[in-house]
Design a protein around this motif. Structure first.
Motif, mmCIF file in Angstrom:
data_model
loop_
_atom_site.group_PDB
_atom_site.id
_atom_site.type_symbol
_atom_site.label_atom_id
_atom_site.label_comp_id
_atom_site.label_asym_id
_atom_site.label_seq_id
_atom_site.Cartn_x
_atom_site.Cartn_y
_atom_site.Cartn_z
ATOM 1 N N TYR A 115 2.314 6.013 -1.893
ATOM 2 C CA TYR A 115 1.050 5.313 -1.699
ATOM 3 C C TYR A 115 0.434 4.821 -3.000
ATOM 4 C CZ TYR A 115 1.394 7.793 2.767
ATOM 5 O OH TYR A 115 1.816 8.277 3.977
ATOM 6 N N TYR A 163 -7.407 6.203 2.545
ATOM 7 C CA TYR A 163 -6.917 4.913 3.053
ATOM 8 C C TYR A 163 -5.887 5.175 4.152
ATOM 9 C CZ TYR A 163 -9.077 3.113 -1.193
ATOM 10 O OH TYR A 163 -9.969 2.798 -2.170
ATOM 11 N N VAL A 172 -3.138 2.011 -4.301
ATOM 12 C CA VAL A 172 -4.142 1.007 -3.947
ATOM 13 C C VAL A 172 -3.782 -0.263 -4.728
ATOM 14 C CG1 VAL A 172 -6.601 0.431 -3.937
ATOM 15 C CG2 VAL A 172 -5.873 2.817 -3.630
ATOM 16 N N TRP A 176 0.827 -1.214 0.000
ATOM 17 C CA TRP A 176 0.000 0.000 0.000
ATOM 18 C C TRP A 176 0.862 1.266 0.000
ATOM 19 C CZ3 TRP A 176 -5.305 0.739 -0.193
ATOM 20 C CH2 TRP A 176 -6.111 -0.397 -0.077
ATOM 21 N N CYS A 178 -6.837 -4.840 3.646
ATOM 22 C CA CYS A 178 -7.171 -3.432 3.364
ATOM 23 C C CYS A 178 -7.195 -2.635 4.670
ATOM 24 C CB CYS A 178 -8.542 -3.351 2.699
ATOM 25 S SG CYS A 178 -8.536 -4.114 1.073
#
Ligand code: AMP
Ligand code: MG
Length: 344
Positions: free
Chosen positions: A132, A255, A134, A125, A265
């Protein structure tokens, strides 16, 4: 006679002056203070008492010692050696053995919510570097196969983890560091002290004037402000919040750095902030992360069964929940509606 009376008056006045000066407030003690940047965190320490300067010197040295053992980025740290051992047993320092053992124990105690082997997922992640992204779901699924909290073993001074797994102690290290600083303060005759290690605050004794320390807890919806203040003595106050290390992705969602080992996650189970208050920094740190992962319902069930810690939880719909032991200790300063967590 007149002279006699005047002498008696002077003696009485002198006595009164002496008594009053005895009864006067002692001069406030000044704190010795020290700031340290370590473990990717700006740390502040203050201590009162004769041994304060020596204590701060020793505490600083201890922080850097722990960092060099526990760092996941320094190539020759214990943790890096464990992570590159390809499944072999690795000889480590007593600190590392204790903390990896605690990680394994809390994995069990929190039904896998705390899992120190979630590290490769966290890295994917970008939370370890700040780059960063996803990850796609197949990458996460592949990495989750090696998340193995139940397969970490510690025997004396050796640690062994599966060949394709990696660990990091980010969820525990600062809590333990707080405990170690308190021990150093005590050994050096510090009577009163306070340390702030990022989201971890820990106090030795009460304030020098005997009153409780008052520790602000951040509003996760507005982290520059406090939502409440808790009064403590001889306690750690440890917060895990979704605002601490987070990013907004192209999909417009935010996130954060606490990962749910169940799906790889950021944990999104109803809580945006968890503060644990107790006498052991390590326990408070482990539980702040684990209860964040558990989410609103499971965290409250856990707290009902574990009355040796107090907690302040904030839900994603803006409610502040706190354990009943804090009734007299918590000042709610913001306007969040609050509820008491029931315990038997
Ligand atoms: P804390 O700020 O104490 O809640 O710790 C968060 C840090 O622990 C993260 O930055 C990661 O390094 C690590 N971490 C994230 N999720 C987990 C998890 N589920 N179990 C153990 N460590 C985690
Ligand atoms: Mg923690």
């Amino acid at each position: 006679m007149k002279h006699h009376k005047f002498a008696a008056f002077l003696a009485a006045a002198a006595l009164l002056a002496a008594l009053t000066s005895c009864a006067a407030e002692p001069a406030p003690q000044t704190a010795s203070e020290r700031d340290v940047f370590a473990m990717d965190t700006f740390m502040t320490m203050k201590a009162y008492g004769d041994g304060a300067d020596k204590a701060l010197e020793a505490a600083e040295a201890r922080i850097f010692e722990l960092e060099s053992e526990l760092s996941v980025t320094e190539a020759d740290s214990d943790i890096s050696r464990i992570n590159s051992a390809k499944g072999a047993a690795v000889e480590v320092s007593p600190d590392t053995a204790l903390l990896v053992g605690a990680g394994a124990q809390y994995w069990q105690d929190t039904a896998g919510a705390l899992d120190i082997s979630v590290y490769p997922v966290l890295r994917e992640w970008g939370f370890t570097t700040g780059e960063y992204k996803v990850p796609d779901s197949s990458t996460i699924a592949k990495l989750l196969k090696n998340v193995c909290g139940g397969e970490i073993s510690v025997s004396g001074s050796t640690v062994q983890i599966p060949a394709d797994s990696e660990i990091d102690l980010g969820a525990l290290a600062k809590g333990y560091t707080g405990d170690e600083i308190m021990a150093i303060f005590r050994e050096n005759g510090v009577s009163s002290g306070l340390v702030s290690l990022g989201g971890n605050v820990q106090a030795l004794g009460s304030k020098p004037d005997g009153s409780d320390w008052r520790i602000g807890i951040k509003d996760p919806f507005s982290p520059d402000e406090n939502m409440c203040v808790v009064s403590i003595a001889d306690k750690a106050v440890v917060t895990s919040g979704n605002y601490e290390r987070c990013f907004e992705a192209d999909d417009g969602k935010v996130y954060w750095h606490i990962i749910d080992p169940a799906d790889g996650c950021p944990a999104d189970n109803g809580l945006v902030s968890v503060t644990i208050i107790g006498s052991k920094g390590l326990q408070c740190d482990a539980l702040s992360t684990a209860l964040f992962v558990m989410g609103t319902d499971k965290a409250q069930t856990y707290l009902a069964d574990h009355t040796d810690v107090e907690a302040v939880l904030v839900t994603d719909d803006g409610r502040l929940l706190y354990t009943d032991g804090l009734r007299e200790k918590l000042d709610i300063t913001g306007d969040m509606p609050s509820e008491v967590i029931a315990r038997d």
